[in-house]
Design a protein around this motif. Sequence first.
Motif, short mmCIF file in Angstrom:
data_model
loop_
_atom_site.label_atom_id
_atom_site.label_comp_id
_atom_site.label_asym_id
_atom_site.label_seq_id
_atom_site.Cartn_x
_atom_site.Cartn_y
_atom_site.Cartn_z
N LYS A 44 0.84 -1.20 0.00
CA LYS A 44 0.00 0.00 0.00
C LYS A 44 0.87 1.25 0.00
CE LYS A 44 -3.82 -1.92 2.69
NZ LYS A 44 -4.61 -1.76 3.92
N ILE A 45 0.28 2.37 -0.42
CA ILE A 45 0.98 3.65 -0.28
C ILE A 45 0.85 4.10 1.17
CG2 ILE A 45 0.72 4.29 -2.70
CD1 ILE A 45 -1.63 6.05 -1.88
N ARG A 46 1.73 5.02 1.59
CA ARG A 46 1.78 5.40 3.01
C ARG A 46 0.46 5.96 3.53
NH1 ARG A 46 7.64 7.31 2.44
NH2 ARG A 46 8.71 5.45 3.17
N THR A 47 -0.22 6.75 2.76
CA THR A 47 -1.47 7.34 3.25
C THR A 47 -2.56 6.27 3.39
OG1 THR A 47 -2.10 7.88 0.98
CG2 THR A 47 -0.99 9.60 2.27
N SER A 48 -2.48 5.24 2.60
CA SER A 48 -3.48 4.17 2.66
C SER A 48 -3.19 3.18 3.79
CB SER A 48 -3.53 3.44 1.33
OG SER A 48 -4.45 2.40 1.36
N MET A 49 -1.97 3.16 4.28
CA MET A 49 -1.60 2.20 5.33
C MET A 49 -2.31 2.48 6.65
SD MET A 49 2.42 1.49 5.28
CE MET A 49 3.28 1.56 3.74
N PHE A 50 -2.52 3.75 6.96
CA PHE A 50 -3.00 4.12 8.29
C PHE A 50 -4.44 4.63 8.29
CE2 PHE A 50 1.62 4.73 8.24
CZ PHE A 50 1.96 3.76 9.16
N THR A 51 -5.20 4.37 7.26
CA THR A 51 -6.59 4.82 7.23
C THR A 51 -7.45 3.91 8.11
OG1 THR A 51 -7.06 3.50 5.28
CG2 THR A 51 -6.43 5.80 4.91
N MET A 52 -8.46 4.50 8.72
CA MET A 52 -9.41 3.74 9.53
C MET A 52 -10.79 3.94 8.95
SD MET A 52 -8.34 1.91 11.82
CE MET A 52 -6.67 1.52 12.19
N PRO A 53 -11.51 2.96 8.68
CA PRO A 53 -11.19 1.53 8.69
C PRO A 53 -10.20 1.20 7.57
CG PRO A 53 -13.37 1.86 7.76
CD PRO A 53 -12.89 3.20 8.22
N ASP A 55 -8.29 -0.10 4.34
CA ASP A 55 -8.71 -0.39 2.96
C ASP A 55 -8.33 -1.82 2.62
OD1 ASP A 55 -9.58 2.20 2.63
OD2 ASP A 55 -7.64 2.89 1.86
N LEU A 56 -9.33 -2.63 2.33
CA LEU A 56 -9.05 -4.00 1.92
C LEU A 56 -8.92 -4.11 0.41
CD1 LEU A 56 -11.41 -5.95 4.34
CD2 LEU A 56 -8.97 -5.50 4.58
N ILE A 57 -9.48 -3.16 -0.31
CA ILE A 57 -9.33 -3.10 -1.77
C ILE A 57 -8.52 -1.85 -2.08
CG2 ILE A 57 -10.54 -2.92 -3.96
CD1 ILE A 57 -12.93 -4.31 -2.58
N PHE A 58 -7.38 -2.04 -2.72
CA PHE A 58 -6.47 -0.93 -2.99
C PHE A 58 -5.66 -1.25 -4.24
CE2 PHE A 58 -4.38 -3.96 -0.28
CZ PHE A 58 -3.12 -4.07 -0.81
N ASP A 59 -4.97 -0.23 -4.75
CA ASP A 59 -4.07 -0.42 -5.90
C ASP A 59 -2.68 -0.73 -5.36
OD1 ASP A 59 -6.03 0.14 -7.77
OD2 ASP A 59 -5.70 2.30 -7.60
N PRO A 60 -2.20 -1.95 -5.53
CA PRO A 60 -0.88 -2.30 -4.98
C PRO A 60 0.24 -1.59 -5.72
CG PRO A 60 -1.79 -4.14 -6.23
CD PRO A 60 -2.84 -3.08 -6.21
N THR A 61 1.31 -1.32 -4.97
CA THR A 61 2.49 -0.67 -5.56
C THR A 61 3.75 -1.37 -5.05
OG1 THR A 61 3.69 1.38 -5.78
CG2 THR A 61 2.57 1.06 -3.71
N LEU A 62 4.72 -1.45 -5.91
CA LEU A 62 6.03 -2.02 -5.54
C LEU A 62 7.08 -0.92 -5.39
CD1 LEU A 62 6.07 -5.15 -7.87
CD2 LEU A 62 5.63 -5.08 -5.43
N ARG A 63 6.62 0.32 -5.24
CA ARG A 63 7.54 1.46 -5.17
C ARG A 63 8.52 1.35 -4.01
NH1 ARG A 63 4.73 6.95 -4.22
NH2 ARG A 63 5.35 6.66 -2.08
N TYR A 64 8.04 0.91 -2.86
CA TYR A 64 8.91 0.84 -1.68
C TYR A 64 9.96 -0.27 -1.81
CZ TYR A 64 5.33 3.91 0.07
OH TYR A 64 4.47 4.95 0.22
N TYR A 65 9.59 -1.36 -2.45
CA TYR A 65 10.58 -2.41 -2.70
C TYR A 65 11.63 -1.93 -3.71
CZ TYR A 65 7.74 -5.70 -0.12
OH TYR A 65 7.05 -6.34 0.86
N GLN A 66 11.19 -1.17 -4.69
CA GLN A 66 12.12 -0.61 -5.67
C GLN A 66 13.09 0.36 -4.99
OE1 GLN A 66 10.17 1.54 -8.81
NE2 GLN A 66 12.01 1.62 -10.08
N GLU A 67 12.59 1.20 -4.10
CA GLU A 67 13.47 2.12 -3.37
C GLU A 67 14.44 1.36 -2.46
OE1 GLU A 67 11.14 4.90 -1.17
OE2 GLU A 67 10.22 5.76 -2.96
N LEU A 68 13.97 0.30 -1.86
CA LEU A 68 14.81 -0.49 -0.97
C LEU A 68 15.95 -1.17 -1.72
CD1 LEU A 68 15.24 -1.74 1.89
CD2 LEU A 68 13.81 -3.63 1.11
#
Length: 143
Positions: A44-53, A55-68
């Motif tokens: 998930k993107i950072r803003t979507s990680m901490f939303t309440m409730p 998000d079970l349906i989201f657009d996945p991203t590999l951006r953080y793995y690419q940065e790592l």
Amino acid sequence: MSNAAAHQTSFQDRIQQIAPYAILVLFALWTLVPIVWMLISSLKIRTSMFTMPPDLIFDPTLRYYQELLFGANPLTKYLMNSAIVSVSSAVIAVSLGTLGGTDSRASRCPARSTSRSGSSRREWRRSRSSSSPCSSSTTSSGC
């Protein structure tokens, strides 16, 4: 035995058969759900990680793995340092353990030459053989 009593016994038997599996399933869920949640959150993107409730349906991203892996973070350097430290620690531990084991095997260890009561092993064997109720033909049977 009445029909109700037979039904009750078979129900208790089923519960006893199913209970261990139910406990194992609960333990597996207790263990695996946080790991799956962590993997899903890493996509998930950072803003979507901490939303309440959440998000079970989201657009996945590999951006953080690419940065790592390919970004400014030198992950390969950290992994190489960890490998060097762990291999050298293992080599030192095995070397010292081998040297210690060889030394104790070659030396006359007092604990190896005495029994629990403090007498020498030879005296202990002599006292065992003279007071043994077994005859010499039955010594191979473990007497």
